[in-house]
Design a protein around this motif. Sequence first.
Motif, PDB file in Angstrom:
ATOM      1  N   SER A  16      -1.571  -7.721  -3.458  1.00  0.00           N
ATOM      2  CA  SER A  16      -0.719  -6.537  -3.779  1.00  0.00           C
ATOM      3  C   SER A  16      -1.298  -6.121  -4.945  1.00  0.00           C
ATOM      4  CB  SER A  16       0.285  -7.042  -4.412  1.00  0.00           C
ATOM      5  OG  SER A  16       1.531  -5.894  -4.161  1.00  0.00           O
ATOM      6  N   ILE A  17      -1.604  -6.244  -5.933  1.00  0.00           N
ATOM      7  CA  ILE A  17      -2.006  -4.904  -7.351  1.00  0.00           C
ATOM      8  C   ILE A  17      -4.070  -4.480  -6.825  1.00  0.00           C
ATOM      9  CG2 ILE A  17      -3.358  -5.293  -9.910  1.00  0.00           C
ATOM     10  CD1 ILE A  17      -1.059  -7.041  -9.847  1.00  0.00           C
ATOM     11  N   ASN A  18      -4.250  -5.391  -6.030  1.00  0.00           N
ATOM     12  CA  ASN A  18      -5.336  -4.757  -5.743  1.00  0.00           C
ATOM     13  C   ASN A  18      -5.521  -3.739  -4.624  1.00  0.00           C
ATOM     14  OD1 ASN A  18      -7.381  -6.469  -7.268  1.00  0.00           O
ATOM     15  ND2 ASN A  18      -7.603  -7.953  -5.717  1.00  0.00           N
ATOM     16  N   ARG A  19      -4.596  -3.812  -3.608  1.00  0.00           N
ATOM     17  CA  ARG A  19      -4.278  -3.174  -2.479  1.00  0.00           C
ATOM     18  C   ARG A  19      -4.185  -1.895  -2.526  1.00  0.00           C
ATOM     19  NH1 ARG A  19      -4.079  -4.696   2.782  1.00  0.00           N
ATOM     20  NH2 ARG A  19      -5.134  -6.614   3.556  1.00  0.00           N
ATOM     21  N   GLN A  20      -3.013  -1.858  -3.999  1.00  0.00           N
ATOM     22  CA  GLN A  20      -2.513  -0.962  -4.501  1.00  0.00           C
ATOM     23  C   GLN A  20      -3.374   0.335  -5.664  1.00  0.00           C
ATOM     24  OE1 GLN A  20       1.560  -0.647  -6.630  1.00  0.00           O
ATOM     25  NE2 GLN A  20       2.231  -2.254  -5.273  1.00  0.00           N
ATOM     26  N   GLU A  43       1.533  -1.164   0.122  1.00  0.00           N
ATOM     27  CA  GLU A  43      -0.157  -0.168  -0.172  1.00  0.00           C
ATOM     28  C   GLU A  43       0.860   1.373  -0.213  1.00  0.00           C
ATOM     29  OE1 GLU A  43      -2.392  -0.358   2.800  1.00  0.00           O
ATOM     30  OE2 GLU A  43      -3.915  -1.774   2.035  1.00  0.00           O
ATOM     31  N   LYS A  44       2.002   1.178   0.486  1.00  0.00           N
ATOM     32  CA  LYS A  44       2.998   2.322   0.995  1.00  0.00           C
ATOM     33  C   LYS A  44       3.386   2.484  -0.829  1.00  0.00           C
ATOM     34  CE  LYS A  44       3.803   1.495   5.586  1.00  0.00           C
ATOM     35  NZ  LYS A  44       5.041   1.996   6.574  1.00  0.00           N
ATOM     36  N   VAL A  73      -5.819   1.900  -3.103  1.00  0.00           N
ATOM     37  CA  VAL A  73      -4.952   3.327  -1.966  1.00  0.00           C
ATOM     38  C   VAL A  73      -4.653   4.023  -3.279  1.00  0.00           C
ATOM     39  CG1 VAL A  73      -3.488   2.095  -0.541  1.00  0.00           C
ATOM     40  CG2 VAL A  73      -2.311   2.506  -2.847  1.00  0.00           C
ATOM     41  N   MET A  74      -4.469   3.994  -4.182  1.00  0.00           N
ATOM     42  CA  MET A  74      -4.326   4.965  -5.414  1.00  0.00           C
ATOM     43  C   MET A  74      -5.657   5.395  -5.405  1.00  0.00           C
ATOM     44  SD  MET A  74      -2.073   3.663  -8.612  1.00  0.00           S
ATOM     45  CE  MET A  74      -0.419   3.466  -8.599  1.00  0.00           C
ATOM     46  N   SER A  75      -7.392   5.005  -5.850  1.00  0.00           N
ATOM     47  CA  SER A  75      -8.064   5.487  -5.880  1.00  0.00           C
ATOM     48  C   SER A  75      -8.573   6.341  -5.099  1.00  0.00           C
ATOM     49  CB  SER A  75      -9.035   4.212  -6.149  1.00  0.00           C
ATOM     50  OG  SER A  75      -8.927   3.531  -7.364  1.00  0.00           O
ATOM     51  N   GLU A  76      -8.213   6.455  -3.579  1.00  0.00           N
ATOM     52  CA  GLU A  76      -8.701   6.943  -2.542  1.00  0.00           C
ATOM     53  C   GLU A  76      -8.174   7.677  -2.337  1.00  0.00           C
ATOM     54  OE1 GLU A  76      -7.922   4.009   0.592  1.00  0.00           O
ATOM     55  OE2 GLU A  76      -9.750   2.347   0.858  1.00  0.00           O
ATOM     56  N   TYR A  77      -6.866   8.081  -2.894  1.00  0.00           N
ATOM     57  CA  TYR A  77      -5.935   8.734  -2.933  1.00  0.00           C
ATOM     58  C   TYR A  77      -6.413   9.831  -4.368  1.00  0.00           C
ATOM     59  CZ  TYR A  77      -1.502  11.157  -3.018  1.00  0.00           C
ATOM     60  OH  TYR A  77      -0.527  12.812  -3.208  1.00  0.00           O
ATOM     61  N   ASP A  78      -6.689   9.389  -5.196  1.00  0.00           N
ATOM     62  CA  ASP A  78      -7.510   9.752  -6.430  1.00  0.00           C
ATOM     63  C   ASP A  78      -9.014  10.934  -5.560  1.00  0.00           C
ATOM     64  OD1 ASP A  78      -5.868   9.550  -8.059  1.00  0.00           O
ATOM     65  OD2 ASP A  78      -6.952   8.330  -9.128  1.00  0.00           O
ATOM     66  N   LYS A 129       4.335   5.168  -5.484  1.00  0.00           N
ATOM     67  CA  LYS A 129       3.955   5.583  -7.223  1.00  0.00           C
ATOM     68  C   LYS A 129       2.958   6.435  -7.785  1.00  0.00           C
ATOM     69  CE  LYS A 129       4.631  -0.028  -7.930  1.00  0.00           C
ATOM     70  NZ  LYS A 129       4.066  -1.041  -7.994  1.00  0.00           N
ATOM     71  N   LYS A 130       1.331   6.705  -6.743  1.00  0.00           N
ATOM     72  CA  LYS A 130       0.344   6.935  -7.537  1.00  0.00           C
ATOM     73  C   LYS A 130       1.118   8.843  -7.738  1.00  0.00           C
ATOM     74  CE  LYS A 130      -2.929   9.964  -8.101  1.00  0.00           C
ATOM     75  NZ  LYS A 130      -3.222  10.284  -9.247  1.00  0.00           N
ATOM     76  N   GLU A 131       1.700   9.091  -6.266  1.00  0.00           N
ATOM     77  CA  GLU A 131       2.453  10.220  -6.104  1.00  0.00           C
ATOM     78  C   GLU A 131       3.701  10.788  -7.343  1.00  0.00           C
ATOM     79  OE1 GLU A 131       2.138  10.999  -1.607  1.00  0.00           O
ATOM     80  OE2 GLU A 131       4.584  10.021  -2.248  1.00  0.00           O
ATOM     81  N   ASN A 132       3.973   9.202  -7.859  1.00  0.00           N
ATOM     82  CA  ASN A 132       4.911   9.678  -8.645  1.00  0.00           C
ATOM     83  C   ASN A 132       4.752  10.085 -10.581  1.00  0.00           C
ATOM     84  OD1 ASN A 132       8.110  10.931  -7.612  1.00  0.00           O
ATOM     85  ND2 ASN A 132       7.065   9.592  -5.887  1.00  0.00           N
ATOM     86  N   ASN A 133       3.267   9.436 -10.276  1.00  0.00           N
ATOM     87  CA  ASN A 133       2.654   8.753 -11.589  1.00  0.00           C
ATOM     88  C   ASN A 133       3.253   7.845 -12.121  1.00  0.00           C
ATOM     89  OD1 ASN A 133       0.804  10.138 -13.095  1.00  0.00           O
ATOM     90  ND2 ASN A 133       1.801  10.751 -14.968  1.00  0.00           N
ATOM     91  N   ILE A 134       3.692   6.486 -11.942  1.00  0.00           N
ATOM     92  CA  ILE A 134       4.025   5.170 -12.015  1.00  0.00           C
ATOM     93  C   ILE A 134       2.989   4.197 -12.517  1.00  0.00           C
ATOM     94  CG2 ILE A 134       6.018   3.535 -11.230  1.00  0.00           C
ATOM     95  CD1 ILE A 134       7.178   5.890 -12.180  1.00  0.00           C
ATOM     96  N   THR A 135       2.767   3.774 -12.726  1.00  0.00           N
ATOM     97  CA  THR A 135       2.360   2.609 -12.699  1.00  0.00           C
ATOM     98  C   THR A 135       1.887   1.390 -12.230  1.00  0.00           C
ATOM     99  OG1 THR A 135       3.478   1.178 -14.616  1.00  0.00           O
ATOM    100  CG2 THR A 135       2.192   2.484 -15.468  1.00  0.00           C
TER     101      THR A 135
END
Length: 369
Positions: A351-355, A300-301, A358-363, A306-312
């Motif tokens: 792991s993919i689902n968790r990431q 999740e971290k 958190v990306m969706s929640e961040y958005d 990755k979200k903050e750095n615009n990475i897939t």
Amino acid sequence: MEKVATAHTIWQKLQQKQPVIISGPCSAETEFQVLETAIRLAKTGRVDAFRAGVWKPRTKPGMFEGVGTEALQWLKKAREITGLPLIVEVATARHVEECLKEGIDMVWIGARTTVNPFSVQELADALQGTSIPVFVKNPLNPDLELWQGSIERLKKANIAHIGVIHRGFSNYGNTEYRNAPMWHIPIELKRRMPELPMLCDPSHICGRRDLLFEVAQKAINLDYDGLMIETHIDPDQAWSDAKQQITPEKLAELLQQIEWRQETTEKEAFLNALAKFREQINHIDDEILTLLGNRMKIAEKIGIYKKENNITILQTNRWNEILERALKKGEKLGLSKDFILKFYDAVHLESINRQHKVMSEYDHHEQTS
């Protein structure tokens, strides 16, 4: 004439955790073939019920689709001579009516029928109010819910004696077996419905006689309640499924070779030792789950980073690196490649689902702030 056993005898054995053996030809071809097979099976002293396909659902038209109702008379004569109860596959309400009229002891629902809820419901309606035992083979496709749903339809029809038969699943690209065992599916069904007797059909799993012992022994090791194995007086000349059938005498040899096991014992030393081993496994499982939970927190971290750095989310090179490392480590620890791949696939997906979460929640947070 031998003393005739009954379906009730079979059910008593199953309830007492005694292995039940059902055998006979894939198809009832001629009266002589049916009677001779039954007589030779009875002579082994190892067979509890006689099976034969009367109506055969085949892949293509023009293939031998069974003799039909006439063969029921041959089976009845076999029962009169040997005392073996009879079991026949049914696929339509008419089949059920014919079997009930002729006093067939038990029936089974085949894999091609189990796959269709409409067909199963038709059979459940036709069987409602009867005391005849019904066995349900797994559906062709590996769908546990479909298998369980078929059983539940029969239960709703107030059928008292229901059992299941594991005959393997169609699997594209499967080469070793005719139908892939996928042992985890019947194991999960047994966990959900522990009251159901479960038989294994090695003939249809294997598709060839040289693998029968291996699969039969594994089924017994997994606490199956018995086996259904196809036999024929001249297997190579059988009109259907010739490669997977064996002679009654070969069946007796196979059954003699099997190490018959039981689910538990009253031996105190064994039970105490087993309890200690199980407690060790419980502690290790707790540690594994704790470590997996910690791993997902790190994932999740990484997702936030990755979200903050615009990475897939998916990093193919990194995933290949993880797999290669895990396979090397697993090999040293004596873990199979298949297990490592399945385990890490599950971990990676979580792991993919968790990431992604958190990306969706961040958005969402960014859009609402």
